[in-house]
Motif scaffolding. Structure first.
Motif: not given
Length: 262
Positions: A155-168
């Protein structure tokens, strides 16, 4: 004009129309009506999340094997019948795996979905194997702790690369599979910080269990997992649904106001 005195081209057209109608009838080429539920709106995010988790019943069923392990290990161990540690552990493992298999068999006999039951059996089996192999009840909970910590990192990595998992997740569950939120700055920012909220909630869950694991408090881990984990999940789900609804409702109101002003 008397019958039979129509112009030649009119009679010819009438025959063609009749032939065309017969062809349509024969080949069943009439327009297919749209299904009644073609425009039926998707279920709400909360409803679809609940379905994915199996609803209240799914949450209860997933907790039964863990509860069986904790109860049997306590009742048969030092705090109850004082059986040898390994004997109590083996009975607890058997009760946990047996209850998971019973739930799956019951669902199968009623021709109900068994996806959640199968996932539960797999997780219980891995934990049971580790506990049996090491002879230590706390290792029954180790796979769940590690899996949750892995989710936190993801989850934190997805925010760091600007691909937030919760959005998907929201796009799949509540937006018809569309991910147009990428082009919506306000929603994008919302999903960024919501993903961090999820990471924090999972870290709290895994952190408490991990601390108890290091302290060799096997039974306490089970109690925490049953009594704390699902309330944390439910609260985070509710907060997520509220936050997204707040943004989308505000934007819809702004668009409506702009349209009226124009």
């Amino acid at each position: 004009m008397t019958p039979g005195s129509e112009p030649r081209h009119a009679a010819h057209e009438t025959v063609e129309e009749r032939v065309a109608e017969e062809v349509v009838e024969e080949l069943d080429l009439h327009p297919v009506p749209e299904p009644e539920d073609a425009d039926e709106p998707l279920p709400s995010m909360s409803e679809q999340i609940s379905e994915q988790l199996g609803g209240v019943r799914g949450l209860i069923e997933s907790s039964v094997p863990v509860l069986a392990f904790v109860v049997l290990n306590v009742v048969l161990g030092d705090a109850g019948l004082d059986l040898p540690k390994k004997t109590a552990l083996y009975w607890a493992i058997g009760g946990s795996v047996g209850s998971a298999l019973a739930i799956g068999a019951y669902r199968l006999s009623r021709k109900e979905p068994i996806r959640h039951a199968v996932n539960g059996i797999f997780g219980i089996a891995v934990g049971a194997f580790l506990a049996w192999r090491t002879g230590d009840a706390k290792n029954f909970y180790l796979p769940g702790i590690l899996l949750t910590l892995g989710q936190v990192v993801l989850l934190i990595a997805s925010v760091a690369v600007r691909r937030p998992i919760i959005g998907y997740v929201w796009g799949v569950l509540a937006n018809g599979g569309k991910h147009d939120w990428f082009d919506n700055p306000r929603l994008f920012r919302t999903f960024q910080w919501l993903t961090l909220v999820w990471a924090a909630s999972l870290f709290v869950r895994a952190g408490v269990q991990g601390w108890l694991y290091l302290a060799d408090q096997a039974n306490a881990i089970g109690i925490v997992r049953v009594l704390i984990s699902w309330p944390i999940y439910a609260a985070t789900f509710a907060f997520t649904a509220w936050a997204v609804h707040r943004v989308t409702s505000a934007q819809a109101a702004e668009q409506e106001t702009a349209a009226e002003a124009a």
